[in-house]
Design a protein around this motif. Structure first.
Motif, PDB file in Angstrom:
ATOM      1  N   ARG A   1       0.838  -1.218   0.000  1.00 36.88           N
ATOM      2  CA  ARG A   1       0.000   0.000   0.000  1.00 36.88           C
ATOM      3  C   ARG A   1       0.861   1.251   0.000  1.00 36.88           C
ATOM      4  O   ARG A   1       0.554   2.250  -0.648  1.00 36.88           O
ATOM      5  CB  ARG A   1      -0.914  -0.019   1.229  1.00 36.88           C
ATOM      6  CG  ARG A   1      -1.951   1.095   1.190  1.00 36.88           C
ATOM      7  CD  ARG A   1      -2.666   1.232   2.507  1.00 36.88           C
ATOM      8  NE  ARG A   1      -3.734   2.201   2.406  1.00 36.88           N
ATOM      9  CZ  ARG A   1      -3.565   3.514   2.359  1.00 36.88           C
ATOM     10  NH1 ARG A   1      -2.333   4.022   2.401  1.00 36.88           N
ATOM     11  NH2 ARG A   1      -4.619   4.341   2.258  1.00 36.88           N
ATOM     12  N   ILE A   2       1.953   1.225   0.781  1.00 34.00           N
ATOM     13  CA  ILE A   2       2.835   2.394   0.815  1.00 34.00           C
ATOM     14  C   ILE A   2       3.423   2.671  -0.567  1.00 34.00           C
ATOM     15  O   ILE A   2       3.475   3.820  -1.037  1.00 34.00           O
ATOM     16  CB  ILE A   2       3.948   2.177   1.854  1.00 34.00           C
ATOM     17  CG1 ILE A   2       3.339   2.133   3.271  1.00 34.00           C
ATOM     18  CG2 ILE A   2       5.001   3.266   1.773  1.00 34.00           C
ATOM     19  CD1 ILE A   2       4.330   1.753   4.342  1.00 34.00           C
ATOM     20  N   GLU A   3       3.850   1.595  -1.249  1.00 35.99           N
ATOM     21  CA  GLU A   3       4.410   1.755  -2.586  1.00 35.99           C
ATOM     22  C   GLU A   3       3.361   2.290  -3.554  1.00 35.99           C
ATOM     23  O   GLU A   3       3.628   3.189  -4.370  1.00 35.99           O
ATOM     24  CB  GLU A   3       4.951   0.408  -3.078  1.00 35.99           C
ATOM     25  CG  GLU A   3       6.146  -0.126  -2.297  1.00 35.99           C
ATOM     26  CD  GLU A   3       7.378   0.739  -2.465  1.00 35.99           C
ATOM     27  OE1 GLU A   3       7.490   1.425  -3.512  1.00 35.99           O
ATOM     28  OE2 GLU A   3       8.231   0.738  -1.551  1.00 35.99           O
ATOM     29  N   ALA A   4       2.135   1.730  -3.458  1.00 35.25           N
ATOM     30  CA  ALA A   4       1.075   2.188  -4.356  1.00 35.25           C
ATOM     31  C   ALA A   4       0.706   3.636  -4.074  1.00 35.25           C
ATOM     32  O   ALA A   4       0.414   4.422  -4.981  1.00 35.25           O
ATOM     33  CB  ALA A   4      -0.143   1.285  -4.232  1.00 35.25           C
ATOM     34  N   ASP A   5       0.699   4.004  -2.786  1.00 32.39           N
ATOM     35  CA  ASP A   5       0.369   5.379  -2.418  1.00 32.39           C
ATOM     36  C   ASP A   5       1.448   6.352  -2.951  1.00 32.39           C
ATOM     37  O   ASP A   5       1.125   7.440  -3.438  1.00 32.39           O
ATOM     38  CB  ASP A   5       0.251   5.472  -0.900  1.00 32.39           C
ATOM     39  CG  ASP A   5      -0.205   6.849  -0.470  1.00 32.39           C
ATOM     40  OD1 ASP A   5      -1.244   7.318  -0.971  1.00 32.39           O
ATOM     41  OD2 ASP A   5       0.485   7.452   0.368  1.00 32.39           O
ATOM     42  N   MET A   6       2.718   5.939  -2.861  1.00 32.18           N
ATOM     43  CA  MET A   6       3.790   6.773  -3.385  1.00 32.18           C
ATOM     44  C   MET A   6       3.669   6.921  -4.910  1.00 32.18           C
ATOM     45  O   MET A   6       3.847   8.012  -5.474  1.00 32.18           O
ATOM     46  CB  MET A   6       5.147   6.164  -3.021  1.00 32.18           C
ATOM     47  CG  MET A   6       5.456   6.211  -1.517  1.00 32.18           C
ATOM     48  SD  MET A   6       7.000   5.373  -1.106  1.00 32.18           S
ATOM     49  CE  MET A   6       8.150   6.354  -2.093  1.00 32.18           C
TER      50      MET A   6
END
Length: 599
Positions: free
Chosen positions: A408-413
């Motif tokens: 999720r963090i990667e997708a949010d970035m």
């Protein structure tokens, strides 16, 4: 006619066959008389012996019940931090002696005391028992001794206040019995009668040593060091025997109980009880007599049973031998065969009934053992299932949850960086981010279904969370009433209560058609009580045994494994109430014992 008679009479008397028939008839009649008389006497003696044996069993069972009460009293001293007149009185009141143990006159505790401890002890007893009906303490009898066994707790105090402060070790037999009991850790009794406050009643005492809580008591030296006193009971021998004779069907049976066995050249044993004491006895008549031993904590009592023979015979039994003797010839033989057949059939029926009884008891014992094994297996399976759920939930949370969080963090970035420069890629990244959020929500839902993390915060928090989930899913109003005290609840008990609440709320949402639900969770005197009630249609008796329905059965089994009680009451169109009560001090040992299978 006269000439004919004179001629016939001598010929008849001189006929040897007639005399042979008469003699044969008399012989057969005498034989049948003897057989019928012997059979009747044997049956009467057997009935007498069976009733005497039942009375002996009732005496032994009564003594066993009193020893169980004594062991329970000793366990009470180990179960509480401090024994006071107040909680000791509550404990004895809970036994309801008048209803369940009417022969017990008192339950007491004798404090072991050394001579050097006496001044401090008497000072500490100055205000002991104030407000509980205890009189002023006075050690009696007066005088200095090396060691004392002072009665400091007595219930009921109303009838025993004169014994308060009594040094029971003043009697050598009692002191010897107390010393042996202290060193062995077993029950003791001096075997000598003790006085009771009730007139006309003689009593007997039993004592059990009490050791200080937390100290080892495996060897004689350790037991002497940890010894703090003894609990005892005094019971009425008359009431014990009256209870043992209550269900006898032989009203004229006389029972005498002696303290010991009569031996030639020795003093006669002491008479403890006579069922016909004070009654006038007529002339001596034939009677059945039987002596049976009764073991009273190592002291051998002799129970003597006697009963007049006539009291065991019915009117038919009295005339049966004469009726059999009056018949002769073929009639006598046929009647004898008939009586013999009836007697044999009766004996066979008794033997068959006894054999069937033995088989039934064996079958019941095997069925009970099988039921216990099935319960233990179910408890073991349930424990493994809960542990597996906990493990899977932890692995999902630690592995899959962390991976989803990183993703999720990667997708949010990615969504943040492509927001202005790459609209199409930003849209795809945002959609991926939403999908990851939905997946994280599903994972959390799966984890909560397996093992809610809120259980680690305590049963109260878990119940409050479950009720919130129930309101959200069903839209039904649900009220929670609790005292917030769950510090003494172990994980196994908390999990069981949580699963019971889950099953109950699931049944309400699916079947009850209710609009309001009330859940109460309270501590009551060392017992955890949970009540779940609704205002729905109410469960019916036929629904509880419906094929394929195991929810309520599972609730009852969980409670039984915890050593508690479960009540499910349904009133048509007025709702259903499920009440679960489990003693906290017994929940953990009971669950551990039930969930342990033999290798």
């Amino acid at each position: 006619m006269r000439i004919f008679q004179k001629q016939r009479q001598p010929s008849t008397l001189r006929n040897p066959k007639a005399w042979g028939g008469v003699l044969l008839s008399l012989g057969v009649g005498a034989l049948l008389y003897f057989v019928a008389y012997t059979s009747t006497e044997s049956e009467a003696r057997e009935r007498f012996a069976i009733q005497a044996g039942n009375t002996q069993y009732n005496i032994v069972a009564g003594i066993k019940a009193y020893t169980d009460v004594l062991r329970s009293a000793a366990s009470f001293f180990q179960a509480v931090d401090e024994v006071t007149p107040e909680n000791f009185r509550r404990y004895v009141s809970g036994l309801d002696l008048a209803e369940h143990f009417p022969a017990i006159a008192s339950i007491n505790f004798a404090r072991n005391l050394k001579a050097e401890q006496r001044p401090t002890f008497e000072q500490s007893m100055r205000h002991w028992g104030q407000g509980e009906g205890y009189p002023s303490f006075r050690l009696q009898p007066p005088g200095l001794r090396a060691e004392y066994a002072v009665l400091t707790l007595l219930e009921p105090m109303t009838d025993n206040h004169t014994k308060y402060g009594m040094d029971i070790a003043i009697r050598p037999q009692v002191a010897q019995a107390l010393a042996q009991s202290r060193d062995s850790g077993e029950l003791s009794s001096s075997g000598q009668p003790v006085g009771l406050t009730e007139p006309g009643q003689s009593g007997m005492g039993l004592r059990l040593p009490v050791y200080r809580k937390g100290l080892p008591a495996f060897s004689v030296a350790e037991r002497r060091a940890a010894y703090m006193g003894s609990v005892g009971i005094g019971f009425s021998i008359q009431r014990l025997m009256q209870g043992a004779l209550a269900d006898t069907s032989l009203q004229q049976m006389r029972v005498t109980l002696y303290n010991g066995i009569a031996k030639p050249g020795a003093p006669p044993p002491l008479l403890l009880f006579d069922s016909e004491s004070g009654m006038a006895h007529g002339p001596q008549e034939a009677s059945f007599e039987l002596d049976l031993p009764v073991n009273f904590n190592g002291h051998l009592w002799n129970a003597h049973f006697s009963m007049p023979e006539r009291a065991l015979y019915s009117r038919f039994d009295v005339y049966l031998p004469w009726l059999a003797g009056a018949l002769s010839g073929t009639a006598c033989l046929l009647l004898y065969a008939l009586f013999h057949t009836l007697s044999s059939s009766r004996q066979r029926a008794i033997k068959m009934a006894r054999a069937m009884t033995r088989e039934l008891r064996d079958s019941q014992a095997k069925l009970q053992l099988s039921h216990q094994k099935l319960r233990r297996l179910a408890a073991h399976s349930d424990k493994i299932k809960e542990e597996e759920r906990k493990r899977i939930a932890r692995e999902i949370h630690d592995d899959l949850g962390q991976n989803l969080l990183v993703l999720r963090i990667e997708a949010d970035m990615l969504a943040s960086r492509t927001q202005g420069r790459h609209p199409r890629l930003h849209a795809r990244a945002s959609a991926t981010l939403r999908q990851i959020d939905n997946t994280i929500g599903s994972v959390r839902h799966i984890i909560n279904d397996l093992r809610p993390h809120v259980l680690d915060l305590g049963l109260s928090a878990a119940v409050e969370w479950q009720i919130g989930q129930f309101r959200q899913r069903s839209g039904i109003s649900c009220e929670l009433v609790e005292d917030g005290n769950d510090k003494d609840i172990d994980d196994h008990c908390a999990t069981a209560y949580f699963r019971i609440l889950q099953e109950s709320l699931s049944n309400i949402s699916q079947h009850a058609k209710a609009s309001q639900v009330r859940v109460e969770l309270r501590h009551q005197g060392g017992t955890l009580r949970m009540t779940i009630s609704d205002n729905g249609v109410g469960i019916r008796a036929s629904s509880r045994n419906k094929s394929g329905s195991f929810g309520l059965v599972g609730i009852e089994e969980r409670v039984n494994l915890l050593g508690g009680q479960c009540s499910i009451i349904g009133i048509p169109d007025a709702g259903t109430t499920v009440t679960v009560m489990v003693p906290l001090h017994a929940a953990m040992p009971a669950a551990h014992s039930a969930a342990t299978l033999p290798a």
